[in-house]
Design a protein around this motif. Structure first.
Motif, PDB file in Angstrom:
ATOM      1  N   LYS A  97     -13.836 -11.910   4.909  1.00 47.24           N
ATOM      2  CA  LYS A  97     -14.506 -11.883   6.214  1.00 47.24           C
ATOM      3  C   LYS A  97     -14.269 -10.555   6.915  1.00 47.24           C
ATOM      4  O   LYS A  97     -15.184 -10.002   7.538  1.00 47.24           O
ATOM      5  CB  LYS A  97     -14.013 -13.034   7.093  1.00 47.24           C
ATOM      6  N   GLU A 100     -16.471  -7.989   5.296  1.00 51.39           N
ATOM      7  CA  GLU A 100     -17.857  -8.180   5.731  1.00 51.39           C
ATOM      8  C   GLU A 100     -18.056  -7.686   7.161  1.00 51.39           C
ATOM      9  O   GLU A 100     -19.032  -7.002   7.466  1.00 51.39           O
ATOM     10  CB  GLU A 100     -18.237  -9.666   5.644  1.00 51.39           C
ATOM     11  N   GLU A 101     -17.120  -8.039   8.021  1.00 47.69           N
ATOM     12  CA  GLU A 101     -17.212  -7.629   9.429  1.00 47.69           C
ATOM     13  C   GLU A 101     -17.127  -6.112   9.544  1.00 47.69           C
ATOM     14  O   GLU A 101     -17.865  -5.503  10.314  1.00 47.69           O
ATOM     15  CB  GLU A 101     -16.087  -8.303  10.238  1.00 47.69           C
ATOM     16  N   ARG A 104     -20.356  -4.684   8.340  1.00 44.84           N
ATOM     17  CA  ARG A 104     -21.393  -4.914   9.346  1.00 44.84           C
ATOM     18  C   ARG A 104     -21.213  -3.968  10.530  1.00 44.84           C
ATOM     19  O   ARG A 104     -22.194  -3.380  11.021  1.00 44.84           O
ATOM     20  CB  ARG A 104     -21.338  -6.372   9.823  1.00 44.84           C
TER      21      ARG A 104
END
Length: 164
Positions: A97, A100-101, A104
């Protein structure tokens, strides 16, 4: 010396007294003593049997305790393994996560930077176009006859725009 070499009468009376005492002892004391000894023997045997049963029970209890202890250790190991697996899974998910964060956020930042750069370029182009139009308007407003006068006028306009 009569005691050392007793006569026949003395031996007879002693034997008779011994026999009577032995008869009463055999009739009344020996059965009671025998019964008491038999009861004592029975109590000792019962106590030994009870001690043996208690000893066996203690061994059984100890074996059960060892078995329960082994089972508890096994369960503890299972719980610890499950906890380790859960911990690793949570860490792995959190790491994924976070990646991914991060990706992003980086993409968003790149997009924002690109949009800001485009907006700045557009603003600069618009400003250059406005300045060019103003310069052109002023040049057109004033008709200059010579090239030298036009160049001086352009230089003055550029200086004026720099001051603004």
């Amino acid at each position: 010396m009569e005691i050392i070499t007793p006569d026949f009468g003395f031996i007879f009376w002693m034997t008779l007294a011994f026999g009577i005492v032995f008869f009463f002892i055999a009739k009344f004391a020996f059965p009671v003593i025998g019964k008491t000894l038999k009861n004592r023997e029975q109590k000792i045997a019962e106590s030994l049997e009870q001690a043996e049963r208690i000893h066996e029970e203690m061994q059984n209890i100890q074996a059960k305790n060892e078995e329960l202890l082994k089972k508890a250790r096994g369960e503890r190991e299972d719980i610890l393994n499950e906890a380790r697996i859960s911990r690793d899974k949570i860490i792995e998910e959190a790491t994924a996560k976070a990646k991914e964060e991060t990706t992003r956020l980086v993409e968003s930042a790149k997009e924002t930077i690109e949009n800001e750069r485009k907006a700045a370029m557009t603003d600069i182009k618009n400003e250059i176009a406005n300045i060019s139009i103003k310069v052109a308007e002023k040049i057109l407003e004033k008709e200059l006859s010579t090239d030298e006068a036009q160049l001086n006028y352009i230089k003055d306009i550029i200086k004026e725009t720099d001051n603004q």
